[in-house]
Design a protein around this motif. Structure first.
Motif, short mmCIF file in Angstrom:
data_model
loop_
_atom_site.label_atom_id
_atom_site.label_comp_id
_atom_site.label_asym_id
_atom_site.label_seq_id
_atom_site.Cartn_x
_atom_site.Cartn_y
_atom_site.Cartn_z
N ASN A 305 -34.56 -102.42 -34.27
CA ASN A 305 -35.59 -101.45 -33.87
C ASN A 305 -35.86 -100.53 -35.05
OD1 ASN A 305 -35.26 -102.56 -31.23
ND2 ASN A 305 -33.47 -101.23 -30.95
N LEU A 306 -37.12 -100.29 -35.31
CA LEU A 306 -37.54 -99.53 -36.50
C LEU A 306 -37.99 -98.13 -36.11
CD1 LEU A 306 -38.30 -99.43 -39.58
CD2 LEU A 306 -40.57 -100.28 -38.90
N LEU A 307 -37.42 -97.13 -36.78
CA LEU A 307 -37.82 -95.73 -36.58
C LEU A 307 -38.33 -95.18 -37.90
CD1 LEU A 307 -37.92 -93.05 -34.96
CD2 LEU A 307 -35.54 -92.67 -35.67
N GLU A 308 -39.57 -94.66 -37.88
CA GLU A 308 -40.14 -94.00 -39.06
C GLU A 308 -40.34 -92.53 -38.76
OE1 GLU A 308 -43.03 -96.74 -41.39
OE2 GLU A 308 -43.39 -97.16 -39.26
N TYR A 309 -40.15 -91.71 -39.79
CA TYR A 309 -40.21 -90.25 -39.61
C TYR A 309 -40.83 -89.62 -40.85
CZ TYR A 309 -38.42 -85.45 -39.82
OH TYR A 309 -38.29 -84.09 -39.96
N TRP A 310 -41.78 -88.71 -40.62
CA TRP A 310 -42.40 -87.94 -41.69
C TRP A 310 -42.20 -86.45 -41.41
CZ3 TRP A 310 -44.40 -92.22 -39.45
CH2 TRP A 310 -44.81 -93.28 -40.26
N GLN A 311 -41.76 -85.73 -42.40
CA GLN A 311 -41.66 -84.27 -42.30
C GLN A 311 -42.70 -83.66 -43.23
OE1 GLN A 311 -37.75 -82.09 -42.17
NE2 GLN A 311 -38.49 -81.21 -44.07
N VAL A 312 -43.60 -82.90 -42.67
CA VAL A 312 -44.71 -82.32 -43.43
C VAL A 312 -44.53 -80.81 -43.51
CG1 VAL A 312 -47.21 -82.12 -43.64
CG2 VAL A 312 -46.21 -84.17 -42.58
N THR A 313 -44.48 -80.30 -44.72
CA THR A 313 -44.35 -78.86 -44.95
C THR A 313 -45.44 -78.44 -45.94
OG1 THR A 313 -42.89 -79.02 -46.87
CG2 THR A 313 -41.85 -79.11 -44.67
N PRO A 314 -45.66 -77.13 -46.12
CA PRO A 314 -46.64 -76.69 -47.12
C PRO A 314 -46.31 -77.19 -48.53
CG PRO A 314 -46.11 -74.89 -45.63
CD PRO A 314 -45.18 -76.00 -45.30
N LYS A 315 -45.04 -77.55 -48.78
CA LYS A 315 -44.64 -78.03 -50.10
C LYS A 315 -44.88 -79.52 -50.28
CE LYS A 315 -41.08 -74.50 -50.79
NZ LYS A 315 -39.64 -74.24 -51.08
N GLY A 316 -45.14 -80.25 -49.19
CA GLY A 316 -45.37 -81.68 -49.33
C GLY A 316 -44.84 -82.47 -48.16
N LEU A 317 -44.76 -83.78 -48.35
CA LEU A 317 -44.39 -84.72 -47.30
C LEU A 317 -43.15 -85.50 -47.73
CD1 LEU A 317 -46.70 -87.00 -45.25
CD2 LEU A 317 -44.85 -88.04 -46.56
N VAL A 318 -42.24 -85.69 -46.78
CA VAL A 318 -41.04 -86.51 -47.00
C VAL A 318 -41.02 -87.59 -45.92
CG1 VAL A 318 -38.54 -86.54 -47.22
CG2 VAL A 318 -39.81 -84.51 -47.94
N ARG A 319 -40.73 -88.84 -46.34
CA ARG A 319 -40.74 -89.95 -45.39
C ARG A 319 -39.36 -90.62 -45.36
NH1 ARG A 319 -44.22 -95.63 -45.75
NH2 ARG A 319 -43.39 -96.55 -43.82
N PHE A 320 -38.92 -90.97 -44.15
CA PHE A 320 -37.68 -91.70 -43.96
C PHE A 320 -37.93 -92.84 -42.97
CE2 PHE A 320 -36.56 -87.32 -44.86
CZ PHE A 320 -35.54 -87.43 -45.80
#
Length: 449
Positions: A305-320
């Motif tokens: 099972n695949l889980l994707e996650y993006w965290q978006v802040t004023p400083k930019g985007l991080v993806r896991f």
């Protein structure tokens, strides 16, 4: 040493089996059970040699010579706090410990873990139906172009220069909400007698899981690792030893998996949602998950099972992104994300602490002819395990750490107290640092002869 008049009058109550003195005594008892590989009646017992090495790492001495010079004048404190009857010279310690496998020290870790379990101290470290998060990762602890032993891994560059190294696979219980980690015995990555090829992290991870299951057959585990781990043989190993998993994965390394994910998205089988952080509305969390995908083209029957996650802040985007064998739902997606991200604690709270906060992991305490380097790194991790257990559940240790603020200052003050005062217990040492003490004018021991 007398307590200061300004010290608080009330003492912190300690747990009977989960305080520093109790844990050190437990380690000593486990060492006494290890058969001495030497014949006859040697002057220095095996337990004393092992306990001296443990004390060296507990006190954060940078070398065996420093330990011998600094503490030989304070043998009373080594007797009282670490229960060492005869303190070996550095060469004697090396000779004794070089002869034994690091596996003989595994019961020491098991005893500490059992005490934490019986004392309910590990209840705060569980997630998803009482499971522990087990983080696995490899790290190097020795590298040289000149010094080496038969156990060292070898890597030759294009210019013909050979680098010799030793690595280990670390394993520790971690939790997103706690800085404390509970380490298990490390699995050393090295050449064994007669081997012509280097050992590797994949093999060490398999041995680590198998040995851990032998020691703890019933604990429920969720294993989390980096993006090098999601391969069919390793996942089959995890399943064989009854471990659930949340493993990092990258599109570049698993193109087939992400192609199938794109197909599932086009078919409408993906679930997506987002929410703003409660403590910071400018931070957004995006989730997308798809259940029942093939891991790769070679193993289409191995479903993940695949889980994707993006965290978006004023400083930019991080993806896991992670693959897991746990069915993903909206209700558990955030928890699974936090489990995956907790993997970094084995890098920061474990390896970084061991290398940069007083434990001197990358210092060469001695390679030896057989097992010395592996024994030393195992005993260092055992001392770290005791420290982390105190950090997790000992209110006296926690209070001293809060007062002194940093681990480096804490270890420095402990060594200074060990040198300057006659102590009767680790509790006395910690209480002196917390409550304060009177310093007396020194009585100078002139040589009247």
């Amino acid at each position: 040493m007398k307590p200061s008049k300004d010290a608080p009058s009330s003492k912190i109550r300690l747990r009977k089996h989960l305080n520093a003195d109790a844990l050190v005594r437990a380690v000593r008892r486990e060492f006494e059970k290890i058969p001495d590989p030497r014949k006859g009646r040697p002057q220095i017992s095996f337990a004393d040699a092992a306990m001296s090495a443990f004390a060296m790492f507990s006190l954060k001495d940078p070398s065996l010579l420093a330990f011998e010079k600094r503490w030989s004048a304070r043998d009373h404190n080594l007797h009282a706090l670490y229960h060492i009857e005869k303190i070996p010279a550095d060469s004697t310690m090396r000779e004794i410990l070089d002869e034994v496998s690091p596996y003989v020290f595994r019961p020491g870790f098991g005893e500490i873990f059992s005490r934490l379990q019986r004392g309910k101290a590990l209840a705060q470290m569980t997630v998803l139906d009482g499971r522990y998060i087990l983080a696995l990762d490899g790290t190097g602890y020795f590298s040289s172009e000149k010094v080496f032993s038969d156990a060292c891994l070898r890597k030759t560059s294009r210019t013909g220069k050979t680098t010799y190294s030793l690595q280990m696979m670390g394993a520790a219980l971690v939790h997103p909400d706690h800085k404390a980690v509970i380490p298990f015995p490390p699995e050393v990555i090295r050449r064994e007698d007669g081997d012509t090829k280097n050992d590797c992290e994949r093999n060490a991870a398999g041995r680590c899981i198998e040995n851990l299951r032998t020691d703890h057959p019933h604990i429920k585990l969720i294993v989390t690792e980096d993006a090098l781990s999601p391969n069919a043989p390793h996942i089959e190993t995890l399943k064989r030893f009854d471990c659930r998993f949340v493993l990092g994965v990258k599109p570049g390394d698993h193109a087939f998996l992400f192609e199938k994910a794109d197909e599932a998205i086009a078919e409408g089988r993906a679930v997506e949602f987002w929410h703003a952080a409660e403590d910071n509305p400018e931070t957004l969390h995006y989730f997308r998950f798809i259940n029942d995908l093939p891991l790769n083209k070679s193993h289409p029957d191995l479903r993940v099972n695949l889980l994707e996650y993006w965290q978006v802040t004023p400083k930019g985007l991080v993806r896991f992104s992670w693959v897991t064998d746990i069915l993903i739902r909206r209700e558990n997606a955030v928890t699974l994300m936090r489990i995956g991200r907790a993997r970094w604690r084995i890098e920061n709270e474990t390896f970084n602490t061991l290398k940069n906060q007083g434990y001197h992991l990358e210092h060469n305490y001695g390679l030896g002819r057989k097992h010395l380097s592996a024994v030393f790194v195992t005993l260092m991790m055992l001392a770290f395990c005791v420290d982390q257990s105190l950090q997790l559940c000992c209110p006296l240790f926690q209070a001293v750490w809060r007062k002194l603020q940093t681990k480096r200052d804490l270890w420095e003050r402990i060594r200074a107290m060990f040198w300057d005062f006659r102590l009767e217990s680790i509790r006395m040492l910690h209480e002196a640092l917390l409550y304060g003490y009177k310093t007396l004018t020194p009585i100078i021991a002139y040589n009247s002869s």
